[in-house]
Design a protein around this motif. Structure first.
Motif, mmCIF file in Angstrom:
data_model
loop_
_atom_site.group_PDB
_atom_site.id
_atom_site.type_symbol
_atom_site.label_atom_id
_atom_site.label_comp_id
_atom_site.label_asym_id
_atom_site.label_seq_id
_atom_site.Cartn_x
_atom_site.Cartn_y
_atom_site.Cartn_z
ATOM 1 N N ASN A 59 0.422 -1.375 -0.092
ATOM 2 C CA ASN A 59 0.336 0.310 0.144
ATOM 3 C C ASN A 59 1.007 1.423 -0.288
ATOM 4 O OD1 ASN A 59 -2.304 -1.069 -0.256
ATOM 5 N ND2 ASN A 59 -2.337 -1.920 1.952
ATOM 6 N N LYS A 60 2.310 1.291 0.292
ATOM 7 C CA LYS A 60 2.927 2.161 0.832
ATOM 8 C C LYS A 60 3.736 2.962 -0.618
ATOM 9 C CE LYS A 60 4.102 1.649 5.657
ATOM 10 N NZ LYS A 60 4.821 1.691 6.620
ATOM 11 N N ILE A 61 3.691 2.028 -1.486
ATOM 12 C CA ILE A 61 4.054 2.288 -2.739
ATOM 13 C C ILE A 61 3.292 2.063 -3.281
ATOM 14 C CG2 ILE A 61 6.360 1.557 -2.433
ATOM 15 C CD1 ILE A 61 6.101 -0.968 -3.377
ATOM 16 N N ALA A 62 1.924 1.462 -3.873
ATOM 17 C CA ALA A 62 0.734 1.164 -4.619
ATOM 18 C C ALA A 62 0.737 1.832 -6.012
ATOM 19 C CB ALA A 62 -0.422 1.666 -3.861
ATOM 20 N N PRO A 63 0.519 3.491 -5.851
ATOM 21 C CA PRO A 63 0.770 4.665 -6.643
ATOM 22 C C PRO A 63 2.105 3.495 -7.627
ATOM 23 C CG PRO A 63 1.014 5.564 -4.987
ATOM 24 C CD PRO A 63 1.548 3.984 -4.413
ATOM 25 N N PHE A 64 3.674 3.842 -7.025
ATOM 26 C CA PHE A 64 4.412 3.290 -8.095
ATOM 27 C C PHE A 64 3.914 2.050 -8.654
ATOM 28 C CE2 PHE A 64 8.063 0.820 -8.217
ATOM 29 C CZ PHE A 64 8.704 1.410 -9.258
ATOM 30 N N LEU A 65 3.603 0.891 -8.518
ATOM 31 C CA LEU A 65 3.290 -0.295 -8.631
ATOM 32 C C LEU A 65 2.527 -0.152 -10.198
ATOM 33 C CD1 LEU A 65 3.480 -2.684 -5.478
ATOM 34 C CD2 LEU A 65 4.330 -2.678 -7.247
ATOM 35 N N TYR A 66 0.920 0.045 -9.686
ATOM 36 C CA TYR A 66 0.210 0.217 -10.635
ATOM 37 C C TYR A 66 0.128 0.862 -11.414
ATOM 38 C CZ TYR A 66 -2.788 -1.998 -7.492
ATOM 39 O OH TYR A 66 -4.222 -2.916 -7.086
ATOM 40 N N LEU A 67 1.370 1.685 -11.863
ATOM 41 C CA LEU A 67 1.594 2.835 -12.831
ATOM 42 C C LEU A 67 3.029 1.789 -13.396
ATOM 43 C CD1 LEU A 67 2.392 6.551 -11.951
ATOM 44 C CD2 LEU A 67 0.368 5.467 -13.666
ATOM 45 N N LEU B 271 4.697 12.126 -4.363
ATOM 46 C CA LEU B 271 4.537 11.533 -2.889
ATOM 47 C C LEU B 271 5.146 12.205 -2.427
ATOM 48 C CD1 LEU B 271 4.172 8.003 -5.221
ATOM 49 C CD2 LEU B 271 2.084 9.424 -4.658
ATOM 50 N N LEU B 272 6.704 12.237 -1.653
ATOM 51 C CA LEU B 272 7.441 12.081 -0.894
ATOM 52 C C LEU B 272 7.005 13.273 -0.431
ATOM 53 C CD1 LEU B 272 10.414 10.634 -1.334
ATOM 54 C CD2 LEU B 272 8.766 9.765 -0.604
ATOM 55 N N PHE B 273 6.760 14.561 -0.917
ATOM 56 C CA PHE B 273 6.045 15.762 -0.241
ATOM 57 C C PHE B 273 4.597 15.980 0.346
ATOM 58 C CE2 PHE B 273 10.347 17.454 -2.375
ATOM 59 C CZ PHE B 273 10.468 18.094 -1.627
ATOM 60 N N LEU B 274 4.339 14.833 0.166
ATOM 61 C CA LEU B 274 2.613 14.864 0.405
ATOM 62 C C LEU B 274 2.176 14.827 2.209
ATOM 63 C CD1 LEU B 274 0.468 12.526 -2.628
ATOM 64 C CD2 LEU B 274 0.075 15.234 -1.839
ATOM 65 N N SER B 275 2.068 15.826 2.740
ATOM 66 C CA SER B 275 2.023 15.697 4.118
ATOM 67 C C SER B 275 1.209 16.279 4.815
ATOM 68 C CB SER B 275 3.231 15.962 4.749
ATOM 69 O OG SER B 275 3.251 17.122 4.784
ATOM 70 N N ASN B 276 0.174 16.315 6.162
ATOM 71 C CA ASN B 276 -0.483 17.202 6.470
ATOM 72 C C ASN B 276 -0.140 17.890 7.641
ATOM 73 O OD1 ASN B 276 -3.405 15.917 5.184
ATOM 74 N ND2 ASN B 276 -2.701 14.091 6.478
ATOM 75 N N ILE C 184 -5.941 3.445 -11.967
ATOM 76 C CA ILE C 184 -5.348 3.217 -11.017
ATOM 77 C C ILE C 184 -5.440 3.781 -10.162
ATOM 78 C CG2 ILE C 184 -2.952 4.389 -11.310
ATOM 79 C CD1 ILE C 184 -2.961 3.062 -13.909
ATOM 80 N N VAL C 185 -6.204 5.389 -10.001
ATOM 81 C CA VAL C 185 -6.463 5.775 -8.793
ATOM 82 C C VAL C 185 -7.631 5.693 -8.051
ATOM 83 C CG1 VAL C 185 -7.510 8.556 -7.999
ATOM 84 C CG2 VAL C 185 -6.280 8.514 -9.757
ATOM 85 N N LYS C 186 -8.782 4.459 -8.562
ATOM 86 C CA LYS C 186 -9.808 3.717 -7.672
ATOM 87 C C LYS C 186 -8.433 2.895 -7.220
ATOM 88 C CE LYS C 186 -13.359 0.992 -7.889
ATOM 89 N NZ LYS C 186 -15.279 0.609 -8.595
ATOM 90 N N ARG C 187 -7.702 2.437 -7.949
ATOM 91 C CA ARG C 187 -6.977 1.138 -6.746
ATOM 92 C C ARG C 187 -6.065 1.877 -5.627
ATOM 93 N NH1 ARG C 187 -8.781 -4.325 -7.447
ATOM 94 N NH2 ARG C 187 -9.630 -4.439 -9.663
ATOM 95 N N THR C 188 -5.482 2.822 -6.163
ATOM 96 C CA THR C 188 -4.302 3.475 -4.967
ATOM 97 C C THR C 188 -4.976 4.416 -4.063
ATOM 98 O OG1 THR C 188 -4.137 4.991 -6.653
ATOM 99 C CG2 THR C 188 -2.783 3.222 -6.882
#
Length: 724
Positions: free
Chosen positions: A5-13, A69-74, A214-218
């Motif tokens: 899950n932590k690398i889901a966007p990368f894996l699906y792309l 992705l690394l700059f995404l934070s709250n 891809i967005v739905k899965r990640t």
């Protein structure tokens, strides 16, 4: 599962990129242009090693994704950090908008790009900061946009690779780099050549649908953003993968070593091929190719050009007869393959005028283009040198004041012009020809009332020829001979031309239509020329710049370099078919020989009717340099490789002209031919590199008042003596 899950966007792309490349390879494999057979090993390398190359390329290209992705934070939106960051962004925007920055020092559009980027970043950060209730929705929208951009680039690249293959039979090469430089012309060509609206709609639809899945899965990634430790871990792992990819991609590229060129191209990753082409647009011959000691190389050259002095190509050209200062019109025809003409066996009747003209001309039937681009053809007939590694001289920085066809004619007192139906800025033609003493006439000089039809490449050939007639009529009034080099454009994709000119509809956009209209326009040109006072005192030279296609089973399929050439001068040149092997670089020195020109030459090209001419031809791509002699093709290429093929005629048209060859690898290399090949290409590179191919200083022109001796003798009995 948490790790995935932590690398889901990368894996699906990555999975998406891999699937798209498999589909692309299958599409290219079954493309009609891929005319070859593959072994089981070829298939393993194409789909096995090819997929591995794709993975490593994606790992490197995905660096942009990881940064996002690394700059995404709250945490960065919490007080007071959010306000501090927003204040910094606003200050930076004000600074780049109203003050002199380093971007202004560079000039161009950089300041506007900087302001737009920082402004957009400030706006989006402000929305996320001041609208916390909608932060989730805004972030999802931005994330979806980022995924869409990656998906769109992946699909667009695959489509581009497909159409590039469809045109050239290879993955990206130097031509693709040229296309990036000349964006306006290339985009215009695409717009006119293909059904772009349905194509772009399809690309857009597939991209949107793919992004949705891809967005739905990640999107769960956005619900559980990485903490600081996770980000450090990913940075470390990704750094290792990045370095591994950096080392592995060139290593895998070395495995693209099948004797089947199509197999190598299909195995290759197009993005990496583009990178290589971009980084190596000029190749240092002495670094990448086999060499000989300098004196040995020039000694071998002297055997081919006996009159040369020292380590140069300079020599004196003599003639027995008086010089004839006839007008010369050189027409280089876009993409005119030999097999379009009836004389070479074509039965489609798409060149009826040229077929007729061939029977009235001196026709060189065994002539080969030096390359597969227009700039190579222009280089060959203008500089008369073998094609050197990398870019044509036309496109190099050191391309001016060369010894050229134009410099010889100008020294003889001729007006010298280059006439082109398009914008001569394209392919650096304007810089090259103007820098070598040619006056330029191109589309920019055409008033609107002289343009009846145009496409992205320029005005149609008929308009170009009408303009040429006007110019030559003006030149004829100056009591000076003229040399005019005309470059056509109509026989080029999208193959559009005026309606109701030929029996192939203009909207068919077919290669046959482009060829037939080109032939039709030539007929109109000669019909106009025959009515002019200068016509009977003019020699017309018609030669192709290159063939319509250059792809084949081998590095240099010689039948894809076979071009026609005609010299037409009724009452002066007797019709004859000359079947001896020759090169495109020999055309203009031979014409000068027919005119009995005496001059100090630096040309590698020769008058093929001289007794010391030894039949040979040069053919090349940007990397592979070929030499044809004694039914053998020798190829030298990076890194210091040499190979040879026996040329076995597999078909002949009309029983005399070899059209297709089987290129059988030699079991034993003929080292003499290898050395001769090296000699030609090494000395050419040396002469260009050391500025020894510059033109001679101009001297006063002295016209001979002696009448032309129609009984002039020549040692070579094949030479077509002029007739009264």
């Amino acid at each position: 599962m948490k790790v995935l899950n932590k690398i889901a966007p990368f894996l699906y792309l990555a999975l998406f990129y891999g699937v798209i490349n498999i589909i692309l390879r299958l599409a290219l494999l079954f493309n009609p242009i891929t005319q070859t057979n593959f072994t089981f090993i070829d298939f393993l390398k194409i789909f096995g090693l090819g997929a591995l190359s794709d993975l490593f390329v994606f790992l490197m290209a995905s660096g942009f994704l990881w940064l996002y992705l690394l700059f995404l934070s709250n945490g960065k939106f919490e007080k007071p950090w959010g306000y501090i960051i927003f204040g910094i962004l606003v200050s930076l925007l004000i600074y780049v908008s109203f003050f002199n920055t380093i971007l202004n020092e560079y000039g161009g559009v950089l300041p506007e790009i900087g302001m737009a980027f920082i402004g957009l970043k400030t706006l989006l950060f402000g929305l996320l900061l001041f609208l916390p209730k909608y932060r989730r929705e805004i972030r999802l929208a931005l994330y979806s946009l980022a995924i869409f951009i990656f998906v769109l680039v992946i699909i667009q690249n695959a489509v581009s690779e497909y159409f590039f293959w469809n045109e050239f039979g290879v993955k990206y090469n130097f031509i693709a780099v040229d296309y990036l430089v000349y964006t306006n012309t290339v985009i215009g060509n695409i717009m006119e050549s293909y059904p772009v609206i349905p194509l772009f709609l399809t690309i857009g639809t597939v991209s949107i649908v793919s992004t949705y899945f891809i967005v739905k899965r990640t999107k769960s990634y956005l619900e559980n953003l990485l903490n600081f430790i996770d980000k450090l871990t990913i940075i470390g792992v990704y750094s290792i993968l990045f370095i591994t990819s950096l080392l592995s991609i060139p290593f895998l590229a070395k495995s693209e070593n099948s004797p089947n060129i199509f197999a190598n191209e299909l195995q290759a990753n197009g993005v990496y091929k583009f990178y290589l082409a971009f980084m190596n647009s000029e190749l240092d011959y002495f670094k990448f190719y086999k060499t000989l000691p300098e004196n040995d190389a020039f000694a071998l050259l002297k055997k081919q050009l006996p009159a040369i002095s020292e380590n140069s190509s300079q020599r004196q050209i003599e003639s027995q007869g008086s010089e004839l200062h006839k007008n010369v019109v050189l027409i280089t025809v876009e993409s005119l393959s030999a097999d379009f003409l009836k004389a070479y066996g074509n039965e489609q009747n798409i060149t009826p005028f040229l077929d007729s003209l061939a029977t009235q001309s001196l026709m060189f039937t065994n002539l080969y283009a030096t390359g597969n681009r227009t700039v190579r053809g222009l280089e060959a007939v203008t500089l008369s040198i073998p094609p050197t590694a990398g870019e044509s001289v036309v496109k190099r920085k050191d391309n001016k004041n060369k010894f050229s066809t134009g410099s010889v004619f100008r020294k003889k007192g001729y007006n010298v012009k280059y006439l082109y139906g398009g914008d001569a800025f394209f392919d650096n033609m304007e810089d090259f020809f103007s820098g070598n003493g040619y006056d330029i006439v191109d589309k920019k000089t055409f008033p609107s009332n002289e343009i009846s039809f145009q496409n992205v490449w320029g005005v149609c050939d008929e308009d170009l020829y009408q303009k040429s007639i006007k110019i030559m009529n003006e030149e004829a009034k100056q009591n000076k001979p003229f040399f005019n080099h005309i470059m056509t454009v109509s026989n080029h994709r999208p193959f559009t031309y005026p309606e109701n000119k030929i029996d192939i509809p203009a909207d068919a956009k077919s290669r046959e239509g482009g060829v037939k209209y080109t032939d039709y326009a030539l007929k109109q040109f000669f019909a106009m020329a025959q009515k002019q006072t200068w016509y009977k005192n003019t020699v017309f030279v018609i030669v192709a710049d290159h063939c319509a296609s250059s792809s084949g089973k081998t590095e240099l399929p010689i039948d894809k370099y076979h071009i026609p050439a005609l010299v037409y001068a009724p009452g002066f040149i007797k019709p004859q078919k000359f079947n001896t092997l020759m090169s495109q670089i020999d055309v203009m020195p031979t014409v000068m020989g027919l005119l009995n020109f005496k001059y100090q030459s630096k040309f590698y090209g020769q008058d093929i009717f001289k007794s010391d001419y030894k039949p040979r031809a040069f053919i090349a791509t940007y990397e592979d340099l070929g030499f044809i002699k004694d039914n053998t093709l020798t190829i030298i290429s990076p890194v210091r490789k040499a190979k040879q093929f026996d040329l076995i005629v597999s078909s002949q048209d009309n029983g005399t002209i070899p059209m297709h060859y089987e290129q059988k690898p030699k079991t034993e290399v003929n080292q003499n031919l290898v050395n001769e090949t090296i000699s030609f290409y090494q000395t050419t590179s040396d002469i260009l590199k050391n500025s020894k191919y510059q033109k001679e200083l101009q001297h006063p022109i002295v016209f001979s008042d002696k009448p032309f001796n129609s009984k002039r003798k020549d040692k070579n009995s094949q030479k077509p003596n002029p007739v009264n």
